[in-house]
Design a protein around this motif. Structure first.
Motif, PDB file in Angstrom:
ATOM      1  N   ALA A 262      -5.924   5.685  -3.930  1.00  0.00           N
ATOM      2  CA  ALA A 262      -5.002   4.555  -3.857  1.00  0.00           C
ATOM      3  C   ALA A 262      -5.419   3.594  -2.751  1.00  0.00           C
ATOM      4  N   MET A 263      -5.895   4.142  -1.626  1.00  0.00           N
ATOM      5  CA  MET A 263      -6.254   3.255  -0.511  1.00  0.00           C
ATOM      6  C   MET A 263      -7.533   2.475  -0.803  1.00  0.00           C
TER       7      MET A 263
ATOM      8  N   LEU B  29      -5.441  11.578  -4.289  1.00  0.00           N
ATOM      9  CA  LEU B  29      -4.593  10.486  -4.742  1.00  0.00           C
ATOM     10  C   LEU B  29      -4.421   9.433  -3.662  1.00  0.00           C
ATOM     11  N   ILE B  30      -4.160   9.895  -2.442  1.00  0.00           N
ATOM     12  CA  ILE B  30      -3.965   8.923  -1.372  1.00  0.00           C
ATOM     13  C   ILE B  30      -5.260   8.171  -1.122  1.00  0.00           C
TER      14      ILE B  30
ATOM     15  N   ASP C 198      -4.872  17.707  -4.180  1.00  0.00           N
ATOM     16  CA  ASP C 198      -4.768  16.437  -4.883  1.00  0.00           C
ATOM     17  C   ASP C 198      -4.197  15.326  -4.019  1.00  0.00           C
ATOM     18  N   ALA C 199      -3.426  15.678  -2.990  1.00  0.00           N
ATOM     19  CA  ALA C 199      -2.878  14.633  -2.123  1.00  0.00           C
ATOM     20  C   ALA C 199      -4.001  13.838  -1.489  1.00  0.00           C
TER      21      ALA C 199
ATOM     22  N   LEU D 128       2.195   1.715  -3.401  1.00  0.00           N
ATOM     23  CA  LEU D 128       1.097   2.125  -4.272  1.00  0.00           C
ATOM     24  C   LEU D 128       0.845   3.626  -4.143  1.00  0.00           C
ATOM     25  N   ILE D 129       0.736   4.079  -2.890  1.00  0.00           N
ATOM     26  CA  ILE D 129       0.449   5.496  -2.658  1.00  0.00           C
ATOM     27  C   ILE D 129       1.620   6.345  -3.113  1.00  0.00           C
TER      28      ILE D 129
ATOM     29  N   ALA E 161       0.832  -1.200   0.000  1.00  0.00           N
ATOM     30  CA  ALA E 161       0.000   0.000   0.000  1.00  0.00           C
ATOM     31  C   ALA E 161       0.861   1.242   0.000  1.00  0.00           C
TER      32      ALA E 161
ATOM     33  N   ARG F 109       2.210  11.867 -10.194  1.00  0.00           N
ATOM     34  CA  ARG F 109       1.662  13.203 -10.322  1.00  0.00           C
ATOM     35  C   ARG F 109       2.792  14.233 -10.285  1.00  0.00           C
TER      36      ARG F 109
ATOM     37  N   THR G 239       1.767   6.553  -6.842  1.00  0.00           N
ATOM     38  CA  THR G 239       0.691   7.395  -7.365  1.00  0.00           C
ATOM     39  C   THR G 239       1.039   8.867  -7.199  1.00  0.00           C
ATOM     40  N   LEU G 240       1.528   9.227  -6.020  1.00  0.00           N
ATOM     41  CA  LEU G 240       1.894  10.622  -5.780  1.00  0.00           C
ATOM     42  C   LEU G 240       3.063  11.017  -6.666  1.00  0.00           C
TER      43      LEU G 240
END
Lengths: 648, 549
Positions: free
Chosen positions: B277-278, B273-274, B269-270, A638-639, A635, A646, A642-643
């Motif tokens: 993703a979760m 996005l977080i 956006d944080a 993943l996070i 996880a 961006r 993803t960040l």
């Protein structure tokens, strides 16, 4: 009328289906069914022929479209027939000679328990051969082409209990595959370049196509012709094909199937006319084969193999003529027809001799048979005179024209080709005289048991052989066999004259093939005289060697050339060394590469995968806490990713 | 104070509040879910009031009827055009009734129906004390090996609660892919997860292992749910709403009526996005994607095999449905953010599942890793982000669920003294002893491997084609390589069954009742029909491939 065309093919095809599927209950009548259906096909052919004669020369072409097999966009595989003068000639030859040979086979195969099957195969052959000459496109022609190949394979190996026959069938099949590849490549090239493989559009398209492309197609077609017509370098199968029953040798391996290559080239005349290089190769192949076959024919003691060499040589003449272009097309086909008569007659004669001689094929075990088999002697003799080109008989007219045409090619080429053809005529006279003398004249060598040859000391002890030797009782064959021989003898005598006087055949065929007289450097009379002279010389030498001196009952060792010719001029040795050995080496190296490199990579990959798997597996340790860590880590990644994506 | 005065006080107090409209519920369109949940509640009542002897029959009957009726309702809705032209959002925006939802609900219901057949199988285990027994513990609450367990076995008890649990799970799964807001999604997740945790624990044999599997599944599932819930909270914080439609509008900036609070957060956006993703991670856990897959082999191995088959098939269908809706409806505006991550997940899932499966020696663990690899293949279709991607995933899920239930049903047949003989060495030479069973299993393995003329090939071809057209060519290459690796261990089992000598004390193949035979037979039939003539079903999935927004 054109609706009858399909019936030509359908009749023998029906026969094949009935005979091959009918089972034992048809054993008693099977040969009659087969013969009648062959005759039906012949009658239809005659009806169509009569109809065609009634029309003007330009209106004689007929077509019948049955159905479209796979219509896919521009790929149109039609089941459609085309009957023009060229096809008509073949139809009459195939069904006519075919029917006679069916009749002959009734007697010849009388004691064979698989006679029904034999007639089924013969009918299958007729159907396929008719399909071949009636097709209106190369693809359907290819179907017939493969069909005759199949029938030929089945019939050569008909006595499959003999290993030699089985091997010969396999050999014929394999060698023919090489030629068939040529035809299939040619068809693919046609489709790629012209977008079609129907005769009409393809041959029309030759006008706007580059010579290089046409040469490529022409050479591929020639390869196909070489395979089917036993031309150098794909000639090796024909001699062995004589393992088949003699009627098969007469019909398939003398009169019809082996001439399919000539048909193919003449049918594709427009392609070859526009590709002189391909034409030149065709003439060279023809010239080489006509000498090759003739030389082989001189050395063989097996009567059928001697005739097979002769067939090869005579087809060489036809191919040579076909390669000459419009000068020779008509004569190629004319010789093809006359050859169909006299060579079929000769083979039937040979079969008749074997029939009376306990299936002995060695001419050194013959001699003086003319007294015992008068009809066979006369018909065989007429065939003999025809093939050597005795004035007035069929072969005289047709072969002489080819020799003239070869000279008329002009230039150095013309001289060389003409001389080769002339030389071939001399050798033809020699080997045929030899066959004639050894078989029907001289001492009756069959009365005594064979003695071991001084050349082959390892042969079996004489006493044993003598003990088992059974003196044959030569006798004339039954009527069912002699009548076809007599009919064919008529053809051998008169066909050539009938065709040539008033140029009948030329006018008949000219609308299809075109004709050109060429520029003969010497007069026709000179050529004819020269032919006569070489004929006398060839026959004279043979007479001196085999008529004046006694023929040894066992072959002498002979000169180097003789021994090479007995081995078919080392064709099999050549194939063995170059192709078989080469193939074996190639296979071995491929196997080596496969084992060391390919398997190495494959096994290495497998092993590394297994190792990786074993290692990854340890991660699965059964503790929920480490699973949770894995999830948490996953996880987090993943996070983070993803960040990060961006941010990037 | 008089009663009137009190009353007026109440009404007076109520007056200033605006009138509340009673929620409008489209019962017809929600009927599949309602039927199943209702039957589950009746099932609980059956446990309470029906005599123990009759409960088995009552529960099986109830489950079959409920699932069949719900399936009929789905067909009726689809025939009525609710999957295409009349697709809409029902239940005040909580549930979407559209093509993908109906297609997946139909698949889940059929899988559930076949699962009930395998649940109800009572001829495989030897008769104990004069009672036919199924795969479930006599009394789940008794300590394994204790006296109370022995007494329960002797009394011929069985855990008939399995059927209502299954129905509850199916009910949750029906909602999961059609949930149209995050809270409904979460509720559905829990509604189908909790019964599954329980079902995992109730194996009749190897109970310790079964309970261990259940605890692990529960712990890790709770952990994953926590992530999901936290993600939902973050998304709510970002968009000020849990509704899919609203969040999607905020993400792509097309929202109107921006209030000050939203204006504050929607640029953050944080949070988005977080949060995204979760939530996605929670769903990836349910589909068993690497690295959230670790529970799969242990749970698949420990759970009663009929439960494993049900779970492997139906959970995957439901979870992929929810994932598709989340990614296609809520987060399409975020495509360029989630695609690279999903690429990575798909690749490690395909390769990881296939590679680790090579060295497995237990047939159930082997199938577990195989299911992980398949999750990777389906993810490749999800990543396509095209209409073809959706329909290919739908087709794959339908094909896969039947193969899976059939394969696990075959596993229940191969038995020795200790129950199911799941160690691969025991399967050696099965083809000699029981050619039919081995042949059927071979069909399923070939379908897993994606060999043509099986549904596996058609499905794999569809997702790879969609992925390639969706610009994920590299993913297809990895997928094909993984398929090649995976083919190795599938074929190895076939080789083991047909080309090895049978062991002298090998397992026997039990003759099942018509129930299991039906499940296996339907599995084989669907596998072959979808493999030989997939066109109709591909078109069906194609028509069903549009989400309502």
């Amino acid at each position: 009328m054109e609706n009858l065309i399909a019936l030509l093919v359908a009749a023998p095809l029906l026969g094949a289906a009935v005979l091959l599927c009918g089972g034992r209950r048809l054993d008693a009548v099977g040969h009659w069914i087969g013969t009648v259906l062959a005759a039906v096909s012949f009658v239809i052919g005659v009806v169509l022929f009569a109809d065609m004669l009634g029309k003007g020369a330009e209106e004689r072409e007929m077509a019948q479209h049955l159905f479209s097999w796979v219509p896919v966009e521009s790929f149109q595989a039609d089941i459609a027939f085309q009957l023009d003068q060229l096809s008509m000639t073949f139809v009459l030859l195939i069904t006519g000679v075919g029917s006679l040979i069916h009749v002959y086979s009734i007697g010849y195969m009388e004691h064979d328990e698989r006679r029904r099957r034999f007639f089924g195969y013969l009918n299958l052959f007729l159907a396929a051969m008719l399909l071949l000459v009636l097709a209106d496109n190369y693809l359907l022609l290819y179907v017939g082409w493969e069909g005759v190949g199949l029938a030929s394979y089945l019939l050569i190996g008909f006595w499959q209990h003999k290993p030699s026959a089985a091997t010969a069938a396999k050999k014929a099949f394999l060698v023919n595959r090489v030629g068939d590849m040529g035809l299939s490549i040619a068809i693919m090239l046609m489709f790629a370049w012209f977008g079609t493989f129907a005769f009409g559009p393809v041959l029309e398209a030759t006008g706007e196509t580059s010579e290089g492309k046409l040469t490529a197609i022409g050479l591929m077609l020639l390869l196909a012709a070489c395979g089917k017509s036993a031309q150098v370098p794909l000639q090796s199968w024909l001699g062995d094909a004589m393992e088949g029953p003699t009627p098969v040798s007469a019909l398939i391996h003398a009169a019809t199937m082996v001439t399919a290559g000539v048909y193919l080239i003449v049918r594709s005349a427009d392609i070859f006319n526009a590709a002189p290089d391909a034409q030149l190769v065709v003439t060279v192949v023809g010239a080489v084969t006509l000498l090759f076959g003739a030389i082989v024919g001189c050395a063989k003691d097996d009567i059928k193999k001697a005739l097979a060499g002769s067939t090869m040589s005579q087809i060489g003449y036809m191919i040579l003529a076909a390669g000459l272009g419009p000068i020779g097309y008509v004569f190629a086909i004319m010789h093809l027809v006359t050859h169909g008569f006299f060579k079929a007659g000769l083979f039937l004669g040979a079969g008749s001799v074997m029939h009376g001689m306990n299936d002995e094929v060695d001419m050194r075990r013959y001699g003086g048979l003319r007294k015992y088999m008068p009809i066979t002697f006369v018909t065989f003799g007429l065939g003999y005179l025809a093939i050597i080109g005795f004035p007035g008989l069929s072969g005289f007219f047709s072969k002489d024209k080819i020799i003239e045409a070869a000279f008329a090619k002009g230039g150095t080429e013309g001289w060389i080709l003409g001389s080769v053809a002339l030389l071939g005529a001399a050798i033809t006279a020699y080997y045929m005289t030899r066959v004639m003398l050894m078989t029907f004249f001289g001492e009756e060598r069959w009365r005594h048991a064979p003695t071991p040859s001084p050349a082959e000391p390892s042969a079996e002890p004489a006493a044993e052989t003598r003990g088992e030797y059974e003196v044959p009782h030569p006798h004339e064959s039954p009527k069912s066999m002699t009548i076809p021989m007599i009919v064919l003898a008529f053809g051998s005598v008169f066909a050539g004259g009938f065709f040539s006087i008033g140029d009948r055949f030329m006018h008949w065929l000219e609308p299809v093939t075109g004709h050109d007289h060429g520029h003969a450097p010497v007069s026709a009379m000179t050529v004819t005289l020269a032919t006569m002279v070489v004929l006398v010389i060839g026959a004279g030498i043979a007479y001196v060697q085999y008529g004046r001196r006694p023929v040894p009952a066992l072959a002498p060792r002979g000169s180097l050339l003789t021994r090479a010719a007995r081995r078919d001029l080392l064709q099999d040795d050549f194939n063995h060394v170059v192709l078989v050995r080469g193939g074996e080496h190639l296979t071995r190296s491929l196997v080596y590469v496969d084992h060391s490199l390919v398997d190495g990579v494959v096994n290495g990959t497998a092993a590394s995968m297994g190792g990786l798997s074993g290692r990854l597996r340890k991660l699965q340790n059964g503790y929920a806490r480490s699973y949770a860590v894995s999830m948490f880590g996953g996880a987090a990644v993943l996070i983070a990713v993803t960040l990060l994506m961006r941010a990037v | 104070m008089s009663a009137v005065a009190v009353h007026s006080l109440w009404t007076m107090a109520a007056d200033p509040i605006e009138k509340i409209d009673a929620p409008k519920i489209e019962y017809g369109q929600l009927s599949p879910t309602l039927i199943v949940i209702g039957a589950a509640i009746i099932g609980v009542l059956v446990e309470a009031f029906v005599p123990r002897k009759s409960r088995y029959y009552a529960q099986v009957f109830l489950s079959v009827v409920a699932l069949a009726a719900a399936f009929a309702a789905v067909i009726g809705l689809a025939a009525g055009g609710y999957g295409t032209t009349k697709a809409k959002i029902a239940a005040m925006g909580a549930i979407a009734v559209d093509g993908p939802a109906l297609f997946l609900q139909g698949t889940i219901l059929l899988a559930g129906l076949l699962a009930v057949f395998t649940f109800a199988e009572r001829r495989l285990d030897p008769v104990a004390h004069g009672n036919r027994v199924d795969s479930f513990a006599a009394q789940a609450a008794s300590v394994p090996g204790s006296d109370s367990e022995k007494a329960a076995v002797k009394a011929g008890f069985t855990t008939t609660e399995a059927y209502p649990l299954l129905l509850f799970a199916v009910g949750g799964m029906l909602i999961f892919p059609s949930a149209n807001d995050l809270l409904t999604l979460f509720i559905a997740l829990e509604v189908f997860s909790l019964p599954l945790y329980l079902l995992c624990a109730v194996a009749r044999r190897k109970r310790i292992m079964s309970q261990e599997a259940a605890v692990k599944y529960f712990l890790l599932g709770a952990f994953a749910s926590a992530f999901t819930l936290f993600g939902i909270a973050l998304l709510y914080g970002y968009a000020g709403s849990v509704s899919y439609a609203t969040i999607a509008q905020v993400v792509d900036g097309s929202i109107e009526n921006v209030n000050p609070a939203l204006a504050d957060t929607m640029g953050n956006d944080a949070l988005l996005l977080i949060g995204a993703a979760m939530v996605v991670m929670g769903l990836l856990f349910k589909v068993g994607a690497v690295p959230f897959h670790m529970w799969t082999p242990d749970v698949y191995q420990g759970a009663p095999t009929p439960v494993t088959g049900f779970m492997a098939a139906a959970t995957k269908v439901a979870a992929f449905g929810a994932l598709l809706r989340l990614l296609y409806v809520v987060l399409p505006g975020l495509r360029w953010d989630w695609r690279p991550v999903m690429w990575a997940v798909a690749i490690v899932t395909m390769l990881g599942g296939a590679i680790v499966a090579i060295t497995q020696t237990d047939i159930k663990r082997l199938l577990a890793y195989s299911s992980i690899a398949h999750a990777g293949f389906i993810l490749a279709g999800v990543i396509a982000t095209t209409a073809d991607g959706v329909s290919s995933v739908l087709f794959y899920l339908a094909a896969y669920s039947f193969v899976t239930i059939g394969a696990f049903a075959v596993v229940t047949l191969v038995r020795d003294a200790g129950g199911e003989a799941t160690h691969l060495s025991k399967w050696a030479g099965l083809g000699r002893r029981s050619p039919l069973v081995a042949a059927v299993f071979a069909v399923f393995l070939l379908a897993f491997a994606g060999i043509p003329l099986t549904s596996g090939f058609a499905g794999k071809f569809a997702v790879f084609k969609a992925a390639a057209e969706g610009g994920a060519g590299a993913l297809v290459v990895v997928g094909v390589i993984s398929s090649a690796i995976a083919a190795f261990f599938y074929i190895r089992v076939i080789v083991l069954m047909f080309f090895s000598e049978p062991k002298p004390e090998g397992p026997t193949v039990a003759v099942p009742s018509p129930l299991t035979m039906t499940a296996i037979g339907v599995g084989v039939a669907v596998t072959l029909v979808l493999g030989v003539a997939p066109q109709y079903f591909l078109e069906l999935a194609g028509q069903a491939g549009v989400f309502v927004r």
